[in-house]
Design a protein around this motif. Structure first.
Motif, PDB file in Angstrom:
ATOM      1  N   CYS A 144       8.766  -4.206 -17.859  1.00 30.71           N
ATOM      2  CA  CYS A 144       7.804  -5.264 -18.160  1.00 30.71           C
ATOM      3  C   CYS A 144       7.069  -4.905 -19.459  1.00 30.71           C
ATOM      4  CB  CYS A 144       6.851  -5.433 -16.967  1.00 30.71           C
ATOM      5  SG  CYS A 144       7.690  -5.963 -15.460  1.00 30.71           S
ATOM      6  N   SER A 148       2.673  -8.328 -19.776  1.00 30.83           N
ATOM      7  CA  SER A 148       2.755  -8.928 -18.438  1.00 30.83           C
ATOM      8  C   SER A 148       1.343  -9.241 -17.952  1.00 30.83           C
ATOM      9  CB  SER A 148       3.425  -7.956 -17.453  1.00 30.83           C
ATOM     10  OG  SER A 148       4.742  -7.659 -17.827  1.00 30.83           O
ATOM     11  N   GLU A 149       0.333  -8.639 -18.634  1.00 28.24           N
ATOM     12  CA  GLU A 149      -1.076  -8.812 -18.222  1.00 28.24           C
ATOM     13  C   GLU A 149      -1.927  -9.462 -19.317  1.00 28.24           C
ATOM     14  OE1 GLU A 149      -0.281  -6.910 -14.594  1.00 28.24           O
ATOM     15  OE2 GLU A 149      -1.973  -8.145 -15.237  1.00 28.24           O
ATOM     16  N   LYS A 162       7.518 -11.694 -20.013  1.00 32.25           N
ATOM     17  CA  LYS A 162       7.130 -10.448 -19.337  1.00 32.25           C
ATOM     18  C   LYS A 162       6.182 -10.728 -18.175  1.00 32.25           C
ATOM     19  CE  LYS A 162       9.493  -7.513 -21.906  1.00 32.25           C
ATOM     20  NZ  LYS A 162      10.605  -6.730 -21.400  1.00 32.25           N
ATOM     21  N   LYS A 166       7.178  -9.815 -14.258  1.00 30.71           N
ATOM     22  CA  LYS A 166       6.312  -9.177 -13.242  1.00 30.71           C
ATOM     23  C   LYS A 166       6.483  -9.906 -11.908  1.00 30.71           C
ATOM     24  CE  LYS A 166       1.818 -10.015 -13.328  1.00 30.71           C
ATOM     25  NZ  LYS A 166       0.370  -9.938 -13.657  1.00 30.71           N
ATOM     26  N   THR A 169       9.881  -9.398 -10.317  1.00 29.23           N
ATOM     27  CA  THR A 169       9.883  -8.069  -9.678  1.00 29.23           C
ATOM     28  C   THR A 169       9.315  -8.171  -8.265  1.00 29.23           C
ATOM     29  OG1 THR A 169       9.565  -7.007 -11.845  1.00 29.23           O
ATOM     30  CG2 THR A 169       8.981  -5.703  -9.890  1.00 29.23           C
ATOM     31  N   ARG A 170       8.186  -8.868  -8.139  1.00 27.97           N
ATOM     32  CA  ARG A 170       7.548  -9.003  -6.822  1.00 27.97           C
ATOM     33  C   ARG A 170       8.405  -9.849  -5.885  1.00 27.97           C
ATOM     34  NH1 ARG A 170       1.337  -9.754  -9.054  1.00 27.97           N
ATOM     35  NH2 ARG A 170       0.976  -7.547  -9.479  1.00 27.97           N
ATOM     36  N   ASN A 184      10.685  -2.452  -8.592  1.00 32.55           N
ATOM     37  CA  ASN A 184       9.392  -2.196  -9.235  1.00 32.55           C
ATOM     38  C   ASN A 184       9.520  -2.420 -10.735  1.00 32.55           C
ATOM     39  OD1 ASN A 184       7.627  -0.992  -6.947  1.00 32.55           O
ATOM     40  ND2 ASN A 184       9.530   0.161  -6.794  1.00 32.55           N
ATOM     41  N   GLY A 185       8.385  -2.411 -11.404  1.00 32.26           N
ATOM     42  CA  GLY A 185       8.390  -2.573 -12.854  1.00 32.26           C
ATOM     43  C   GLY A 185       7.735  -1.378 -13.522  1.00 32.26           C
ATOM     44  N   GLY A 187       5.483  -0.917 -16.992  1.00 35.59           N
ATOM     45  CA  GLY A 187       4.828  -1.657 -18.066  1.00 35.59           C
ATOM     46  C   GLY A 187       4.437  -0.688 -19.170  1.00 35.59           C
ATOM     47  N   ILE A 249       3.982  -2.714 -10.402  1.00 33.80           N
ATOM     48  CA  ILE A 249       4.215  -2.534 -11.840  1.00 33.80           C
ATOM     49  C   ILE A 249       3.458  -1.271 -12.240  1.00 33.80           C
ATOM     50  CG2 ILE A 249       4.140  -3.559 -14.141  1.00 33.80           C
ATOM     51  CD1 ILE A 249       5.695  -5.256 -12.033  1.00 33.80           C
ATOM     52  N   TYR A 251       2.041   0.902 -14.937  1.00 31.60           N
ATOM     53  CA  TYR A 251       1.749   0.826 -16.375  1.00 31.60           C
ATOM     54  C   TYR A 251       1.729   2.229 -16.977  1.00 31.60           C
ATOM     55  CZ  TYR A 251       1.237  -4.114 -15.923  1.00 31.60           C
ATOM     56  OH  TYR A 251       1.539  -5.424 -15.705  1.00 31.60           O
TER      57      TYR A 251
END
Ligand code: NAP
Ligand code: GCO
Length: 265
Positions: A144, A148-149, A162, A166, A169-170, A184-185, A187, A249, A251
């Motif tokens: 990601c 993604s955020e 991205k 996320k 992925t979920r 899972n991711g 980031g 995710i 990070y």
């Protein structure tokens, strides 16, 4: 007690891994015992990758495949299963970015980014999950991004992709967790690779690129990440040590998402 971080006996496919983050993740997974399989978009890049892995004493299996093309992906996965073995670990790493102000970006340019960064992880995951179900386990790791955020100017398509990745992925976690598949991711923050090279170029007067200074001020560690910084987190998410981690995710950003940025001195 077996080493829960070992990847011995596992086959790992890392997409777009001739160099950059994918190459670093593949190298770390090899060091943990995995058999490395990778693809790139043309034979020249695959050959470059095989040579680069060999220089690190890694026998990697390389395949030419455009991950946005479902027929090529299905054929590649079938070939890998025949020539190497069933894929235990998938890293959806291949990705592109186009840095264009949104109102100047064409719909086709937007679609190209979504195609590689979001549709392709769907296509490749769909190709490997059936065999993971049959085998009774599987690990999918989607690369990601901080985007993604968070958003920023000129990366609308990339951030949309991205952000979607996320949630893909979920959703894979939700649909396939019962088959002992963990999705899972990772980031990454700002990592020094060819993808971010334009943001780090020295200015004509020899000074740092303004974005370079910006990122260093926004990162508690005060530095760009190295692709190798992602190896350990990837091995963790690919190993038995993370068998109860799903839909997460992770990070790996030097703390940039936790930090308002260096205050004025
Ligand atoms: P990179 O240096 O640009 O490498 C991307 C790789 O993906 C290249 O090998 C490229 O192959 C391959 N690729 C692109 N389109 C493809 C396609 N259609 N089919 C197959 N392969 C394809 O990027 P990177 O910095 O290593 O980034 C890798 C991943 O991490 C990307 O998903 C990126 O979005 C993500 N990421 C990067 C950063 C960062 O700061 N660098 C931060 C967060 C997330 P070609 O060379 O042949 O095009
Ligand atoms: C950009 C950068 C970022 C990084 C990464 C940050 O132009 O802002 O390319 O998008 O690649 O995704 O996590």
């Amino acid at each position: 007690m077996n080493n829960p971080f070992s990847l011995e006996g596992k086959v790992a496919l890392i997409t777009g891994a001739s160099y950059g983050i994918g190459f670093a993740i593949a190298s770390a997974m090899h060091a943990a015992g995995a058999t490395i399989v990778f693809n790139d978009i043309n034979q020249e890049k695959v050959d470059l990758g095989i040579k680069a892995y060999a220089e690190k004493n890694i026998k990697a299996y390389g395949y030419v495949c455009d991950v946005t093309k479902e027929d090529q992906v299905q054929a590649m996965v079938a070939k890998i299963e025949e020539e190497v073995g069933v894929i235990d670990i998938l890293v959806n790493n291949a990705g592109i970015i186009k840095r264009i102000p949104m109102c100047e970006m064409t719909a086709d340019q937007f679609r190209q980014v979504i195609d590689v960064d979001l549709n392709a992880p769907f296509i490749v995951s769909k190709a490997v999950i059936p065999s993971m179900i049959k085998k009774g386990h599987g690990k999918i790791i989607n690369i990601c991004s901080m985007m993604s955020e968070l958003g920023r100017e000129t990366v609308s398509a990339y951030a949309a992709a991205k952000g979607g990745l996320k949630m893909l992925t979920r959703n894979i976690c939700s649909e396939y967790g019962e088959y002992n598949i963990q999705c899972n991711g990772i980031g990454p923050g700002y990592i020094a690779t060819p993808q971010t090279a334009p943001l780090r170029e020295k200015q004509p007067d020899g000074s740092m690129h303004p974005f370079d200074s910006f990122i260093r001020a926004k990162t508690p560690a005060g530095r760009w990440g190295e692709a190798e910084d992602l190896g350990g987190p990837a091995v963790f998410l690919a190993s038995d040590a993370s068998n109860f981690v799903n839909g997460h995710i992770l990070y790996v950003d030097g703390g940039i998402l936790a930090y308002i940025g260096k205050q004025p001195q």
